[in-house]
Design a protein around this motif. Sequence first.
Motif, PDB file in Angstrom:
ATOM      1  N   MET A 206     -21.223   9.969 -13.088  1.00  0.00           N
ATOM      2  CA  MET A 206     -21.050   8.949 -12.405  1.00  0.00           C
ATOM      3  C   MET A 206     -20.367   7.966 -12.549  1.00  0.00           C
ATOM      4  N   ARG A 207     -20.109   7.504 -13.733  1.00  0.00           N
ATOM      5  CA  ARG A 207     -18.737   6.413 -14.361  1.00  0.00           C
ATOM      6  C   ARG A 207     -17.640   6.994 -14.072  1.00  0.00           C
ATOM      7  N   ILE A 208     -17.248   8.654 -14.685  1.00  0.00           N
ATOM      8  CA  ILE A 208     -16.087   9.797 -15.273  1.00  0.00           C
ATOM      9  C   ILE A 208     -15.736   9.530 -13.043  1.00  0.00           C
ATOM     10  N   LYS A 209     -16.303   9.161 -12.507  1.00  0.00           N
ATOM     11  CA  LYS A 209     -16.439  10.020 -10.637  1.00  0.00           C
ATOM     12  C   LYS A 209     -15.601   8.656 -10.412  1.00  0.00           C
ATOM     13  N   LYS A 210     -16.541   7.478 -10.633  1.00  0.00           N
ATOM     14  CA  LYS A 210     -15.722   6.086 -10.118  1.00  0.00           C
ATOM     15  C   LYS A 210     -14.776   5.886 -11.293  1.00  0.00           C
ATOM     16  N   ASN A 211     -14.328   6.338 -11.637  1.00  0.00           N
ATOM     17  CA  ASN A 211     -13.173   5.669 -12.711  1.00  0.00           C
ATOM     18  C   ASN A 211     -11.900   6.571 -12.188  1.00  0.00           C
ATOM     19  N   VAL A 212     -11.954   7.919 -11.428  1.00  0.00           N
ATOM     20  CA  VAL A 212     -11.189   8.400 -11.119  1.00  0.00           C
ATOM     21  C   VAL A 212     -11.093   8.218 -10.093  1.00  0.00           C
ATOM     22  N   ILE A 213     -12.074   7.919  -8.855  1.00  0.00           N
ATOM     23  CA  ILE A 213     -11.711   7.708  -7.473  1.00  0.00           C
ATOM     24  C   ILE A 213     -11.373   5.863  -7.620  1.00  0.00           C
ATOM     25  N   LYS A 214     -11.644   4.957  -8.135  1.00  0.00           N
ATOM     26  CA  LYS A 214     -10.553   3.850  -8.715  1.00  0.00           C
ATOM     27  C   LYS A 214      -9.027   4.682  -9.168  1.00  0.00           C
ATOM     28  N   PHE A 215      -8.827   5.265  -9.892  1.00  0.00           N
ATOM     29  CA  PHE A 215      -6.867   5.875 -10.646  1.00  0.00           C
ATOM     30  C   PHE A 215      -6.654   6.304  -9.256  1.00  0.00           C
TER      31      PHE A 215
ATOM     32  N   LYS B 265      -6.765   5.457  -6.148  1.00  0.00           N
ATOM     33  CA  LYS B 265      -7.106   4.082  -4.570  1.00  0.00           C
ATOM     34  C   LYS B 265      -5.832   3.144  -5.923  1.00  0.00           C
ATOM     35  N   VAL B 266      -5.514   3.647  -6.559  1.00  0.00           N
ATOM     36  CA  VAL B 266      -4.621   2.350  -7.379  1.00  0.00           C
ATOM     37  C   VAL B 266      -2.970   3.813  -7.161  1.00  0.00           C
ATOM     38  N   LEU B 267      -3.581   4.931  -7.557  1.00  0.00           N
ATOM     39  CA  LEU B 267      -2.337   5.827  -7.055  1.00  0.00           C
ATOM     40  C   LEU B 267      -1.391   5.366  -5.903  1.00  0.00           C
TER      41      LEU B 267
ATOM     42  N   VAL C  11       5.246   1.312  -3.167  1.00  0.00           N
ATOM     43  CA  VAL C  11       7.078   1.663  -3.247  1.00  0.00           C
ATOM     44  C   VAL C  11       7.644   2.430  -2.719  1.00  0.00           C
ATOM     45  N   HIS C  12       7.306   2.762  -1.599  1.00  0.00           N
ATOM     46  CA  HIS C  12       7.370   3.101  -0.480  1.00  0.00           C
ATOM     47  C   HIS C  12       7.532   2.490   0.561  1.00  0.00           C
ATOM     48  N   ILE C  13       7.405   1.125   0.718  1.00  0.00           N
ATOM     49  CA  ILE C  13       7.674  -0.075   1.769  1.00  0.00           C
ATOM     50  C   ILE C  13       8.907  -0.732   1.041  1.00  0.00           C
ATOM     51  N   ALA C  14       8.786  -0.776  -0.259  1.00  0.00           N
ATOM     52  CA  ALA C  14      10.209  -1.169  -1.437  1.00  0.00           C
ATOM     53  C   ALA C  14      11.564  -0.327  -0.538  1.00  0.00           C
ATOM     54  N   CYS C  15      11.059   0.986  -1.091  1.00  0.00           N
ATOM     55  CA  CYS C  15      11.987   1.815  -0.745  1.00  0.00           C
ATOM     56  C   CYS C  15      12.744   1.173   0.537  1.00  0.00           C
ATOM     57  N   PHE C  16      11.947   1.655   1.541  1.00  0.00           N
ATOM     58  CA  PHE C  16      12.404   0.852   3.029  1.00  0.00           C
ATOM     59  C   PHE C  16      12.955  -0.037   2.897  1.00  0.00           C
ATOM     60  N   PHE C  17      13.147  -0.760   2.467  1.00  0.00           N
ATOM     61  CA  PHE C  17      14.051  -1.934   2.466  1.00  0.00           C
ATOM     62  C   PHE C  17      15.148  -1.803   1.343  1.00  0.00           C
ATOM     63  N   ILE C  18      14.899  -1.092   0.347  1.00  0.00           N
ATOM     64  CA  ILE C  18      16.068  -1.072  -0.592  1.00  0.00           C
ATOM     65  C   ILE C  18      16.753  -0.278  -0.036  1.00  0.00           C
ATOM     66  N   TYR C  19      16.396   1.346   0.395  1.00  0.00           N
ATOM     67  CA  TYR C  19      17.349   2.256   1.655  1.00  0.00           C
ATOM     68  C   TYR C  19      17.803   1.815   2.315  1.00  0.00           C
ATOM     69  N   LYS C  20      16.994   1.082   3.033  1.00  0.00           N
ATOM     70  CA  LYS C  20      17.338   0.316   4.772  1.00  0.00           C
ATOM     71  C   LYS C  20      18.973   0.362   5.069  1.00  0.00           C
ATOM     72  N   PRO C  21      19.171   1.512   6.131  1.00  0.00           N
ATOM     73  CA  PRO C  21      20.709   1.845   6.083  1.00  0.00           C
ATOM     74  C   PRO C  21      21.852   1.339   6.675  1.00  0.00           C
ATOM     75  N   LEU C  22      22.496   1.039   5.978  1.00  0.00           N
ATOM     76  CA  LEU C  22      23.884   0.154   5.977  1.00  0.00           C
ATOM     77  C   LEU C  22      24.355  -0.088   7.764  1.00  0.00           C
ATOM     78  N   LEU C  23      24.262   0.573   8.615  1.00  0.00           N
ATOM     79  CA  LEU C  23      24.859   0.372   9.788  1.00  0.00           C
ATOM     80  C   LEU C  23      23.455   0.444  10.694  1.00  0.00           C
ATOM     81  N   LYS C  24      23.182  -0.183  11.743  1.00  0.00           N
ATOM     82  CA  LYS C  24      22.555  -0.175  12.726  1.00  0.00           C
ATOM     83  C   LYS C  24      22.136   1.227  13.929  1.00  0.00           C
ATOM     84  N   THR C  25      21.267   1.971  14.530  1.00  0.00           N
ATOM     85  CA  THR C  25      21.326   2.471  14.780  1.00  0.00           C
ATOM     86  C   THR C  25      22.090   2.598  16.199  1.00  0.00           C
ATOM     87  N   ASP C  26      22.184   1.741  16.806  1.00  0.00           N
ATOM     88  CA  ASP C  26      23.283   1.564  18.040  1.00  0.00           C
ATOM     89  C   ASP C  26      24.337   1.481  17.220  1.00  0.00           C
TER      90      ASP C  26
END
Length: 243
Positions: A4-13, A15-17, A24-39
């Motif tokens: 059960m401990r192993i299972k909890k640790n795997v689930i926790k891992f 979740k953290v992942l 990271v995805h959200i950070a990249c969204f702003f880091i690589y936000k396009p230079l030009l607006k869509t319009d």
Amino acid sequence: MKKMRIKKNVIKFFKVLVVSYILVHIACFFIYKPLLKTDNHNKIVKGIKFTKTFNIKLTPSNDYLTFHSMKIKNDFNGFIKQEDNLKNYDKYYSEEKNSGLIIGMDETKITLLQNNETFYSEQSDFRINNKNITKYLNKNNIKNDMDLIRHVQNANIDSYSIFTSIKGMKERFLLSYIIKMTIPEATEMYKIIGDHGGYAFVLNDILEVVIVENDKRYIYSFIGRDYFTDEYINQLLNTIVVE
């Protein structure tokens, strides 16, 4: 208990992942936000759909206006050469300054994107360099300026969102940069075929013609659309010589 401990640790891992990936995805969204607006992208891409064609059929002239290895029929005897010319360009204007010609040559957009460090921002930017620009061009089989224009014409400019993959964000950012550096906000674009190939942009009262040959851009900017009609420009283009 141990299982059960192993299972909890795997689930926790996991979740953290997952949480780490989301952050990271959200950070990249702003880091690589396009230079030009869509319009702005929409305006540019709409402006570079080929709407007309110049078909060049070379016709020799007895009198040429020459700039380095470029020649065009000298129909500009009443034009005055300007004193503020740059190394790669010569400027001619009529006495009334309501029409003119800028003639010059430069490296192709592809060469600038791949090789010229001065084409990039003066400040170091880890998101943009020769290596990732070249990788992007090669991946999309962009070998010349016409390939680049077609790629931008067909680009899905509305594809960027918080749900875009990190790889897609990086590529979209590079595309935004490429558009910013190479494509003007034209109102119309012409394709050039025949004895020379290239393209032309309509920029307000200017039609800028670009002949792409010998890994160079040979540029003819015709100023004053009332004077330089499409028919007249096509006649002049029939006389150009690129050596």
